[in-house]
Design an enzyme around this catalytic site. Structure first.
Site, PDB file in Angstrom:
ATOM      1  N   LYS A  25       0.839  -1.215   0.000  1.00  0.00           N
ATOM      2  CA  LYS A  25       0.000   0.000   0.000  1.00  0.00           C
ATOM      3  C   LYS A  25       0.867   1.256   0.000  1.00  0.00           C
ATOM      4  CE  LYS A  25      -2.967   0.538   3.523  1.00  0.00           C
ATOM      5  NZ  LYS A  25      -2.714   1.806   4.225  1.00  0.00           N
ATOM      6  N   SER A  26       1.891   1.279   0.841  1.00  0.00           N
ATOM      7  CA  SER A  26       2.754   2.470   0.927  1.00  0.00           C
ATOM      8  C   SER A  26       3.422   2.741  -0.419  1.00  0.00           C
ATOM      9  CB  SER A  26       3.849   2.240   1.972  1.00  0.00           C
ATOM     10  OG  SER A  26       3.297   2.143   3.254  1.00  0.00           O
ATOM     11  N   ARG A  30       2.775   5.909  -3.287  1.00  0.00           N
ATOM     12  CA  ARG A  30       3.922   6.722  -3.705  1.00  0.00           C
ATOM     13  C   ARG A  30       4.168   6.610  -5.203  1.00  0.00           C
ATOM     14  NH1 ARG A  30       4.314   5.548   1.587  1.00  0.00           N
ATOM     15  NH2 ARG A  30       5.629   6.775   2.996  1.00  0.00           N
ATOM     16  N   GLY A  97      -5.191   7.745   5.456  1.00  0.00           N
ATOM     17  CA  GLY A  97      -4.320   8.735   6.095  1.00  0.00           C
ATOM     18  C   GLY A  97      -3.056   8.980   5.292  1.00  0.00           C
ATOM     19  N   ARG A 125      -9.130  12.014  12.102  1.00  0.00           N
ATOM     20  CA  ARG A 125      -7.694  11.792  12.380  1.00  0.00           C
ATOM     21  C   ARG A 125      -6.903  13.100  12.344  1.00  0.00           C
ATOM     22  NH1 ARG A 125      -5.711   6.732   8.957  1.00  0.00           N
ATOM     23  NH2 ARG A 125      -3.904   7.002  10.314  1.00  0.00           N
ATOM     24  N   ASP A 323       1.621  -1.296  11.796  1.00  0.00           N
ATOM     25  CA  ASP A 323       0.279  -1.714  11.372  1.00  0.00           C
ATOM     26  C   ASP A 323      -0.046  -3.152  11.780  1.00  0.00           C
ATOM     27  OD1 ASP A 323      -0.236   0.758  10.206  1.00  0.00           O
ATOM     28  OD2 ASP A 323       0.654   0.170   8.290  1.00  0.00           O
ATOM     29  N   ARG A 354      -6.724   2.067  17.546  1.00  0.00           N
ATOM     30  CA  ARG A 354      -6.425   0.638  17.410  1.00  0.00           C
ATOM     31  C   ARG A 354      -6.021  -0.018  18.717  1.00  0.00           C
ATOM     32  NH1 ARG A 354      -3.335   0.139  11.713  1.00  0.00           N
ATOM     33  NH2 ARG A 354      -5.266   0.157  10.508  1.00  0.00           N
ATOM     34  N   ARG A 397      -7.781  -3.320   9.239  1.00  0.00           N
ATOM     35  CA  ARG A 397      -6.890  -4.268   9.923  1.00  0.00           C
ATOM     36  C   ARG A 397      -7.553  -4.893  11.149  1.00  0.00           C
ATOM     37  NH1 ARG A 397      -2.573  -3.403   6.630  1.00  0.00           N
ATOM     38  NH2 ARG A 397      -1.954  -1.234   6.326  1.00  0.00           N
TER      39      ARG A 397
END
Ligand code: S3P
Length: 440
Positions: A25-26, A30, A97, A125, A323, A354, A397
């Site tokens: 995902k990161s 990007r 986020g 957030r 995470d 979380r 998650r």
């Protein structure tokens, strides 16, 4: 999103087979952002086609990039660092986020007005962690009470470069400041007391931007780049997401008789704290065929059912597995003895609180926990587990952790909503079922 409740019963036999999890995902976020900031055409393979990343694709289109699909490959025609265009409408970053914070860095140094929002989770957030440093470039941010979205961004031209020491260990904040620096005049410096995931630094270099990284005397890192920078289009190969692999891995460790191979998982050392921790718990987790793909280390992970024991995870390991704590806590609930997971303050500001939600997941299913300050103590296996109803608070998650709990529990676990799994792991239930999970 329509709510999707699910009840998960104990897997009747071990999980078996070979699988591949969706793209990281990161790295996916990007790749779309950096390709839009580059000149030329970038082709991205292995992109995570989850809701979060699709929001980033929409936002970069709204800012002027051309993004199309050629089969499984995503093709981006970039605009260059200083040639994005004012979006006609509000940018909706959904549940993400990472998308919202990284994009704030890009928009700070674009001379136009943007307005950004998100879903109820994202709108709750904190954004000040990025708007406080980014305001020093000359950009103006107007957010709701508490620095929450929706937020208007009046970007600046001739942005001042920042020198910023991160007050929290956050790759998102680091990345936002570096991205602002691409279109500022002069050297931007970020110091991080604890190393966080370095996908921004790696990918900027991949696109031809010199990024200097020095280790400081206190063990932290100092990252510097000089603007205005030029990004040249380069193809990107996205590895499988270790944070997604975490779910079938923990499930295979917990369900007796399991033997699973997950191919092509990203093994960047700033992401693999969970794998180290699971090994310390006695988990049979083997890395095969380690290689470099698209500039990142990748390997195949073979995981077999293991009797786990409790573990102590030091706070300095948190950034490399930030995470993964909900699913680690599930593993700890089924382990022999006590586990102590330390330094979890950042978990309170994720897609949900979380820390609180993980405690509730375990407690409602009969696993005893204690929270001491920012530490979570999980009192390992004693008696039958399961039978609870888990509230996931729009958090993908949490939902996947609850499913993994159910596969190992004595009594079925019900989950209020699994729809948000689509944000990071489309096809999760199908993938688990292909391994024999038997989720109906
Ligand atoms: C991310 C950084 C982490 C992580 C998130 C992705 C990134 O957030 O939790 O899922 O891609 O930079 P923080 O920077 O808030 O720790």
């Amino acid at each position: 999103m329509n709510q999707r409740p699910l009840t998960v019963s104990r897997a009747l036999s071990g999980l078996q087979g070979t699988t591949r999890v969706p793209g990281d995902k990161s790295i996916s976020h990007r790749s779309l952002m950096f390709a839009a900031l580059a000149t030329g055409q970038t082709r991205v393979s292995g992109l995570l086609e989850g809701e979060d990343v699709l929001r980033t694709a929409d936002a970069m289109r709204a800012l002027g990039a051309t993004i199309t699909q050629d089969g499984d490959v995503w093709v981006i025609d970039g605009r260059g660092v200083s040639a994005l265009s004012e979006p006609e409408d509000v940018l909706d970053m959904g549940n993400s986020g990472t998308a919202a914070r990284l994009l704030s860095g890009i928009l700070a140094t674009q001379p136009f007005l943007s307005v950004m929002t998100g879903d109820a989770s994202l709108r709750s957030r904190p954004m000040r962690r990025v708007t406080v440093p980014l305001s020093e470039t000359g950009a103006v941010f107007e957010a709701r009470e508490g620095g929450r979205l929706p937020m208007a961004i009046r970007g600046t031209c001739g942005a001042k470069p920042l020198t910023y020491r991160l007050p929290v260990a956050s790759a998102q904040v680091k990345s936002a400041v570096l991205l602002a620096g691409l279109n500022a005049q002069g050297q931007t410096v970020v110091e991080e007391p604890v190393a966080t995931r370095d996908h921004t630094e790696n990918m900027l270099r991949h696109f031809g931007v010199p990024v200097a990284v020095d280790v400081m005397t206190d063990g932290g890192r100092r990252i510097a780049l000089t603007g205005p920078a030029h990004l040249s289009a380069r193809d990107v190969v996205v590895p499988g997401d270790p944070s997604s692999a975490a779910f079938p891995i923990v499930a295979a460790l917990l369900v007796p008789g399991s033997d699973v191979l997950i191919t092509g998982v990203g093994l960047n050392v700033l992401r693999t704290g969970l794998f180290q921790t699971l090994r310390e718990m006695g988990g049979d987790l083997e890395v095969l065929n380690e290689r470099i793909e698209g500039g990142e280390p990748v390997g195949d992970l073979r995981v077999r059912y293991s009797a786990l024991r409790g573990v102590a995870v030091p706070p300095e390991r948190a950034p490399s597995m930030i995470d993964e704590y909900p699913v680690l806590a599930v593993a700890c609930a089924f382990a022999e003895g006590e586990s102590r997971l330390q330094g979890l303050e950042e978990l309170r500001v994720k897609e949900s609180d979380r820390l609180a939600a993980t405690v509730a997941l375990l407690d409602v299913n009969g696993a005893a926990t204690t929270v001491e300050g920012d530490d979570l103590i999980v009192h390992g296996l004693n008696g039958e587990l399961g039978g609870g109803h888990v509230t996931t608070h729009m958090d993908h998650r949490l939902a996947m952790s609850a499913v993994v709990f159910g596969l190992a529990a004595h009594k079925p676990v019900s989950v209020d909503d699994t729809a948000f799994i689509e944000t990071s792991f489309p096809g999760f239930v199908e993938l688990m079922n292909a391994l024999g999970a038997g989720i109906r």
